[in-house]
Design an enzyme around this catalytic site. Structure first.
Site, PDB file in Angstrom:
ATOM      1  N   PHE A 134       0.888  -1.223  -0.198  1.00  0.00           N
ATOM      2  CA  PHE A 134       0.095  -0.114  -0.258  1.00  0.00           C
ATOM      3  C   PHE A 134       1.111   1.263   0.070  1.00  0.00           C
ATOM      4  O   PHE A 134       0.559   2.139   0.593  1.00  0.00           O
ATOM      5  CB  PHE A 134      -0.828   0.106   1.216  1.00  0.00           C
ATOM      6  CG  PHE A 134      -1.871  -1.150   1.226  1.00  0.00           C
ATOM      7  CD1 PHE A 134      -2.913  -1.277   0.480  1.00  0.00           C
ATOM      8  CD2 PHE A 134      -1.655  -2.088   2.068  1.00  0.00           C
ATOM      9  CE1 PHE A 134      -3.951  -2.475   0.630  1.00  0.00           C
ATOM     10  CE2 PHE A 134      -2.432  -3.277   2.153  1.00  0.00           C
ATOM     11  CZ  PHE A 134      -3.745  -3.243   1.543  1.00  0.00           C
ATOM     12  N   LEU A 135       1.875   1.421  -1.028  1.00  0.00           N
ATOM     13  CA  LEU A 135       2.909   2.304  -1.172  1.00  0.00           C
ATOM     14  C   LEU A 135       2.431   3.400  -1.890  1.00  0.00           C
ATOM     15  O   LEU A 135       1.710   3.427  -2.830  1.00  0.00           O
ATOM     16  CB  LEU A 135       4.198   1.925  -1.433  1.00  0.00           C
ATOM     17  CG  LEU A 135       4.804   0.538  -0.736  1.00  0.00           C
ATOM     18  CD1 LEU A 135       6.290   0.487  -1.483  1.00  0.00           C
ATOM     19  CD2 LEU A 135       4.850   0.993   0.689  1.00  0.00           C
TER      20      LEU A 135
ATOM     21  N   GLU B  32       3.548   6.428  -4.176  1.00  0.00           N
ATOM     22  CA  GLU B  32       4.886   6.958  -4.727  1.00  0.00           C
ATOM     23  C   GLU B  32       4.863   8.250  -4.122  1.00  0.00           C
ATOM     24  O   GLU B  32       4.147   9.425  -4.238  1.00  0.00           O
ATOM     25  CB  GLU B  32       4.552   7.157  -6.414  1.00  0.00           C
ATOM     26  CG  GLU B  32       4.694   5.741  -6.742  1.00  0.00           C
ATOM     27  CD  GLU B  32       4.615   5.589  -8.273  1.00  0.00           C
ATOM     28  OE1 GLU B  32       5.404   6.215  -8.859  1.00  0.00           O
ATOM     29  OE2 GLU B  32       3.667   4.941  -9.030  1.00  0.00           O
TER      30      GLU B  32
ATOM     31  N   ASN C  81      -7.460   0.412  -3.596  1.00  0.00           N
ATOM     32  CA  ASN C  81      -7.308   1.403  -4.592  1.00  0.00           C
ATOM     33  C   ASN C  81      -8.446   1.628  -5.277  1.00  0.00           C
ATOM     34  O   ASN C  81      -8.547   2.932  -5.914  1.00  0.00           O
ATOM     35  CB  ASN C  81      -6.063   0.655  -5.568  1.00  0.00           C
ATOM     36  CG  ASN C  81      -4.778   0.574  -4.924  1.00  0.00           C
ATOM     37  OD1 ASN C  81      -4.381   1.478  -4.063  1.00  0.00           O
ATOM     38  ND2 ASN C  81      -3.699   0.054  -5.507  1.00  0.00           N
TER      39      ASN C  81
ATOM     40  N   PHE D  20      -8.258  12.591  -0.776  1.00  0.00           N
ATOM     41  CA  PHE D  20      -8.771  11.887  -2.118  1.00  0.00           C
ATOM     42  C   PHE D  20     -10.045  12.667  -2.575  1.00  0.00           C
ATOM     43  O   PHE D  20     -10.738  12.351  -3.201  1.00  0.00           O
ATOM     44  CB  PHE D  20      -8.616  10.441  -2.147  1.00  0.00           C
ATOM     45  CG  PHE D  20      -7.473   9.820  -2.108  1.00  0.00           C
ATOM     46  CD1 PHE D  20      -6.892   9.571  -3.472  1.00  0.00           C
ATOM     47  CD2 PHE D  20      -6.851   9.623  -0.818  1.00  0.00           C
ATOM     48  CE1 PHE D  20      -5.766   8.947  -2.930  1.00  0.00           C
ATOM     49  CE2 PHE D  20      -5.523   8.903  -0.787  1.00  0.00           C
ATOM     50  CZ  PHE D  20      -5.069   8.558  -1.884  1.00  0.00           C
TER      51      PHE D  20
ATOM     52  N   GLY E   9      -3.595   9.098 -12.209  1.00  0.00           N
ATOM     53  CA  GLY E   9      -2.669   8.288 -13.156  1.00  0.00           C
ATOM     54  C   GLY E   9      -1.948   7.330 -12.250  1.00  0.00           C
ATOM     55  O   GLY E   9      -2.359   6.999 -11.158  1.00  0.00           O
TER      56      GLY E   9
ATOM     57  N   CYS F 164      -0.724   2.321 -10.149  1.00  0.00           N
ATOM     58  CA  CYS F 164      -1.607   1.663  -9.256  1.00  0.00           C
ATOM     59  C   CYS F 164      -3.108   1.708  -9.755  1.00  0.00           C
ATOM     60  O   CYS F 164      -3.943   1.044 -10.143  1.00  0.00           O
ATOM     61  CB  CYS F 164      -1.470   1.805  -7.963  1.00  0.00           C
ATOM     62  SG  CYS F 164       0.083   1.339  -7.381  1.00  0.00           S
TER      63      CYS F 164
ATOM     64  N   LYS G  97       1.902  12.631 -10.211  1.00  0.00           N
ATOM     65  CA  LYS G  97       1.638  13.501  -8.676  1.00  0.00           C
ATOM     66  C   LYS G  97       2.989  13.823  -8.552  1.00  0.00           C
ATOM     67  O   LYS G  97       4.052  13.624  -8.943  1.00  0.00           O
ATOM     68  CB  LYS G  97       0.926  12.506  -7.902  1.00  0.00           C
ATOM     69  CG  LYS G  97       2.050  11.401  -7.335  1.00  0.00           C
ATOM     70  CD  LYS G  97       1.183  10.863  -6.272  1.00  0.00           C
ATOM     71  CE  LYS G  97       2.157   9.811  -5.525  1.00  0.00           C
ATOM     72  NZ  LYS G  97       1.421   9.328  -4.375  1.00  0.00           N
TER      73      LYS G  97
END
Length: 440
Positions: free
Chosen positions: A155-156, A158, A214, A255, A263, A266, A327
């Site tokens: 559940f990383l 970026e 996700n 979110f 994008g 994931c 991002k």
């Protein structure tokens, strides 16, 4: 503990390095000889804040090793992580060829009991395929060895992967033996002061958890972008609406920032994969399909605003672009809104002058390769000189408080298209800017 991590990409490299940071002996394996040689020198092929320093530190401390030889890596290991890619197929399903190739190699070379962990994002039922593949190879060798297959979804985020791994809000483990659960608990125990965030379940539920998580986050993004588009039609301010609903603790602020769409590696892939999984089991996932459709349309909202302002024929017009990565905090451009905006404007004759702190090489070499109408610059203000307008698509920190007088001086006319709603519309309009944002 001795650990092998098969696949030195984003997930594998971050996971292996963080395990090494906690004192484990970790060997990362990859088929790319060039990548392995660079990693041995402490040169990391991806941008992730803090990762290169941590890799170098653990190489020096002899906790982290790199090799192309899978057999050597697993010989002394107790736990083997499979962290290879699961690229999206043409039909939206996850391609398991690399996962199963690793499973086959493990079955061909293992000499003792192992715990094999699926760290890659994989469809429900993959653990069964991994187990069958390994067992088939053991049978061919006429060897009887116990082994466990575990699902441990990552559940990383970026740009914040190190912090996410070192201070996880949960660790999900799917297994079917006490031996596997206890071994994984021992491995992860240094990452928790207490074990109340160590969540155990059956394997298929663990595999499903990653897709569900996700897709839920992607749903929040598409929902808020849909609200933004409605706000624009009815004359409401989506930024005020966001504050109004985010204060409800059942919803929260995460979110629900309107923007140019999600994008990355994931969300797009996992949403498509979960929709495909549902279809394969005879279920039409209408909500998930809508999440995807809203996001696809959202990536063109800023381009459509530019076209509405400057016309369908953009020949002879140049636009300054801030942000190429999907991002901030990463050089990843997979499914980035910038790709869609650039291509939409270029096909109408526009030229693009682009700047991003980290993703320029990715754009040049892969995602915008061969598009001659795009030029790249090393300064955010350079791209504005003689441009018709500024287009902002990635919310890097250095874009948050720019010199608006400098922007006005460099641009042909004071026009900003903000795909991340970074600025205060009232303040910019009083400064003489035409300001276009999402949902307004």
């Amino acid at each position: 503990m001795n650990i092998a991590v098969i696949g030195a990409g984003y997930v594998g490299l971050v996971s292996g390095t963080c395990f090494a940071e906690m004192g484990n002996k970790v060997t990362c394996v990859d088929v790319d000889q060039y990548k392995i040689e660079k990693l041995k020198q402490g040169i990391v092929p991806i941008f992730e804040p803090g990762l290169e320093q941590m890799v170098s530190k653990n190489i020096k401390n002899k906790n982290l090793f790199f090799t192309t030889n899978l057999g050597v890596a697993i010989a002394d290991s107790q736990i083997v992580f499979i962290a290879v890619g699961t690229p999206m197929g043409d039909d939206g399903s996850a391609d398991l060829q690399y996962v199963l190739a690793v499973a086959k190699s493990i079955g061909e070379t293992m000499q003792k009991r192992l715990i094999i962990v699926d760290k890659s994002t994989v469809p429900i039922g993959t653990a069964d395929k991994v187990k069958a593949t390994i067992q088939d190879e053991l049978d061919k060798r006429n060897v009887s060895l116990e082994f466990d297959v575990v699902s441990n979804p990552e559940f990383l985020k970026e740009g914040a992967a190190i912090d996410d791994f070192m201070k996880p809000d949960r660790v999900v483990i799917g297994a079917d033996s006490d031996h596997a659960f206890e071994s994984m608990k021992q491995l992860y125990s240094p990452f928790f002061r207490t074990h109340d965030r160590f969540i155990t379940m059956d394997i298929r539920s663990a595999e499903m958890t990653k897709y569900a998580a996700n897709t839920m986050l992607a749903t929040k993004i598409s929902f808020m972008n849909e609200i933004a588009n409605i706000c624009e039609k009815v004359g409401a301010d989506v930024n005020k609406v966001r504050i109004g609903i985010g204060s409800d603790k059942r919803i929260g602020y995460s979110f629900i920032y309107p923007g140019a769409g999600y994008g990355g590696s994931c969300f797009p892939k996992d949403v498509k994969a979960l929709k495909k999984i549902a279809e394969e089991h005879g279920y039409n996932a209408n909500l998930i399909s809508s999440v995807e459709n809203v996001n696809d349309a959202q990536k063109l909202v800023i381009a459509n605003k530019v076209i509405a302002r400057f016309g369908e024929n953009l020949k002879g017009k140049t636009f300054g672009l801030w942000g190429l990565a999907f991002k901030p905090g990463t050089d990843d451009m997979r499914e980035a809104p910038s790709i869609y905006v650039v291509k939409e404007l270029v096909k109408r004759g526009a030229k693009i002058k682009a700047y991003d702190p980290k993703a320029i090489e990715e754009a040049k070499e892969f995602y915008l390769k061969g598009i001659k109408e795009v030029s790249y610059y090393s300064s955010k203000y350079e791209v504005l000189k003689d441009s018709e307008a500024l287009i902002l698509l990635t919310e890097w920190k250095e874009f948050r408080s720019p010199d608006f007088e400098e922007i006005k001086t460099q641009l042909k006319m004071p026009v900003i298209f903000d795909g991340r709603n970074q600025y205060n519309a009232f303040n910019l309009e009083t400064k003489g800017f035409e300001y276009f944002q999402i949902g307004k």
